[in-house]
Scaffold this active site. Structure first.
Site, short mmCIF file in Angstrom:
data_model
loop_
_atom_site.label_atom_id
_atom_site.label_comp_id
_atom_site.label_asym_id
_atom_site.label_seq_id
_atom_site.Cartn_x
_atom_site.Cartn_y
_atom_site.Cartn_z
N ASN A 276 9.09 20.71 14.76
CA ASN A 276 10.28 20.02 13.93
C ASN A 276 10.37 20.61 12.78
O ASN A 276 10.05 20.93 11.48
CB ASN A 276 9.45 18.94 13.96
CG ASN A 276 10.84 17.87 13.19
OD1 ASN A 276 11.71 17.84 12.50
ND2 ASN A 276 10.50 16.06 12.38
N TRP A 277 11.92 21.64 12.98
CA TRP A 277 12.14 22.30 12.05
C TRP A 277 12.86 21.39 11.03
O TRP A 277 13.25 22.40 9.83
CB TRP A 277 13.39 23.16 12.75
CG TRP A 277 13.08 24.00 13.39
CD1 TRP A 277 10.87 24.34 13.75
CD2 TRP A 277 13.14 25.21 13.87
NE1 TRP A 277 11.20 25.34 15.30
CE2 TRP A 277 12.34 25.99 14.65
CE3 TRP A 277 14.78 25.95 14.18
CZ2 TRP A 277 12.57 27.54 15.53
CZ3 TRP A 277 14.79 27.28 14.81
CH2 TRP A 277 14.17 27.38 16.19
N LYS A 278 13.40 20.11 10.49
CA LYS A 278 13.99 19.45 9.99
C LYS A 278 15.33 19.97 9.88
O LYS A 278 15.55 20.75 10.51
CB LYS A 278 13.20 19.54 8.72
CG LYS A 278 11.34 18.69 9.58
CD LYS A 278 11.27 18.24 8.67
CE LYS A 278 9.34 17.69 9.02
NZ LYS A 278 8.77 16.59 8.20
N HIS B 112 11.45 9.25 13.34
CA HIS B 112 10.64 9.68 12.16
C HIS B 112 10.50 9.33 10.91
O HIS B 112 11.34 8.39 10.78
CB HIS B 112 11.22 11.38 11.86
CG HIS B 112 10.25 12.19 11.75
ND1 HIS B 112 9.71 12.19 10.31
CD2 HIS B 112 9.77 13.26 11.68
CE1 HIS B 112 9.39 13.15 9.83
NE2 HIS B 112 8.79 14.12 10.66
N GLU C 15 11.07 10.28 7.94
CA GLU C 15 12.29 10.77 7.20
C GLU C 15 13.29 10.01 7.59
O GLU C 15 14.11 9.83 7.08
CB GLU C 15 12.74 11.79 7.17
CG GLU C 15 11.32 12.55 6.62
CD GLU C 15 10.79 14.26 6.58
OE1 GLU C 15 11.76 14.81 8.15
OE2 GLU C 15 9.19 14.53 6.82
N GLU D 140 2.10 10.79 13.06
CA GLU D 140 2.07 10.96 11.80
C GLU D 140 1.92 9.93 10.96
O GLU D 140 2.94 9.68 10.10
CB GLU D 140 4.02 11.42 11.55
CG GLU D 140 4.74 12.38 13.01
CD GLU D 140 5.50 13.38 12.47
OE1 GLU D 140 4.89 14.85 12.85
OE2 GLU D 140 6.20 12.94 12.09
N GLY E 161 3.80 16.91 5.03
CA GLY E 161 4.50 17.88 4.30
C GLY E 161 3.93 17.50 2.47
O GLY E 161 3.58 18.23 2.25
N SER F 241 0.69 18.40 8.48
CA SER F 241 -0.26 19.67 8.12
C SER F 241 -1.04 19.64 9.27
O SER F 241 -2.18 20.24 8.50
CB SER F 241 -0.85 18.45 6.36
OG SER F 241 0.09 18.47 5.28
N GLY G 127 5.52 20.56 11.44
CA GLY G 127 6.72 20.59 10.70
C GLY G 127 6.89 22.02 9.72
O GLY G 127 6.78 23.03 10.84
N GLY G 128 6.82 21.63 8.69
CA GLY G 128 6.10 23.04 7.97
C GLY G 128 5.84 24.46 9.51
O GLY G 128 6.34 25.49 8.85
P1 13P Z 1 4.53 19.22 8.59
O1 13P Z 1 4.08 19.68 9.62
O2 13P Z 1 5.54 19.54 7.56
O3 13P Z 1 3.44 17.97 7.08
O4 13P Z 1 5.50 17.75 9.15
C1 13P Z 1 5.16 17.00 10.05
C2 13P Z 1 6.15 16.40 10.43
O5 13P Z 1 6.89 15.74 10.41
C3 13P Z 1 6.85 17.00 12.38
O6 13P Z 1 7.53 15.81 12.55
#
Ligand code: 13P
Length: 251
Positions: A9-11, A96, A98, A168, A174, A214, A235-236
């Site tokens: 997930n590149w956000k 998600h 967010e 999640e 994050g 993470s 994510g990251g």
């Molecule tokens: P991180 O891997 O950056 O913690 O993010 C996870 C995420 O929100 C994937 O959708």
């Protein structure tokens, strides 16, 4: 069908050129050394068509990060499931944390998005997970049960068979604080039992449940070794080809 998946997930990250570079590096590395899991990239919507063009030539699958709960019409700024389907998008993340937090998305709205996606043969990746205070007050199982009941379990078993669940925990997203292997397995097993209660054991055994929060090249293997953890939503660590590919090769 239950399978091992690593999804990135590149956000809201990467310029167009950086996105194209990242996809092309991942695609060519995967051609050289194919991971044993399904690999999904979820770039920002503006890059989806470029991404699906790359995916045509490789085994990569492409996911969107969001979709409208409406079919079409006067919804400025929105993108419909039909539009995603027309450019061959395979998956779409919904619910998600967010989007729940910053855009006020509720389980009811997310359930509508799931239905729009299924109408277009796009597989939803349905995110659930508790806040830190909910874990601390030991209500995390109740929170996840409610999210799944309202957001997913109104589907028929047939419809549900196209859904991927991503657990999640919000406190792990994050933050660099990953759920322990035990915490992840415990919640994934709980989720699989909820699916069995809502449908039946066979449906539960066939459900893919990913872990997100993470997850990185160092801890992926240990997390994925758990019997109810079928992969990760990253994510990251999905923003760097090396890290992401290491995670995909953790199977
Ligand atoms: P991180 O891997 O950056 O913690 O993010 C996870 C995420 O929100 C994937 O959708």
């Amino acid at each position: 069908m239950r399978k091992n998946i690593v999804a990135g997930n590149w956000k809201m990250n990467k310029t167009f050129d950086e996105a194209e570079e990242l996809i092309s590096v991942i695609a060519s590395e995967m051609e050289r050394n194919k991971p044993k899991c399904e690999v999904i990239l979820c770039p920002p919507s503006l890059y989806l068509e470029m991404a699906t063009d790359y995916a045509d030539e490789s085994t990569i699958l492409i996911g969107a990060q969001n979709v409208s709960n409406h079919e079409n019409g006067a919804y400025t700024g929105e993108i419909s499931a039909g539009m995603l389907s027309a450019i061959d998008v395979d998956y779409c993340i919904v619910g998600h944390s967010e989007r729940r937090k910053y855009f006020g998305e509720t389980d009811t709205l997310i359930a509508e998005k799931v239905s729009r996606l299924l109408d277009q043969d796009i597989r939803p990746i349905y995110c659930c997970g508790e806040l830190l205070e909910e874990r601390e007050s030991e209500t995390h199982f109740d929170v996840v049960r409610q999210q799944l009941k309202e957001g997913l379990f109104k589907l028929t078993a047939d419809e549900f068979s196209n859904v991927v669940i991503a657990y999640e925990p919000v406190w792990a997203i994050g933050t660099g604080v990953t759920a322990s292997s035990t915490q992840a397995q415990e919640m994934h097993e709980f989720i699989r039992n909820l699916v069995a209660d809502a449908y039946n054991n066979e449906v539960a055994e066939e459900t893919t449940i990913l872990y997100g929060g993470s997850c990185n090249a160092k801890n992926a293997k240990e997390l994925f070794e758990n019997k109810d953890v079928d992969g990760g939503l990253i994510g990251g660590a999905s923003l760097k080809a090396d890290d992401f590919l290491k995670i995909a090769h953790s199977f």
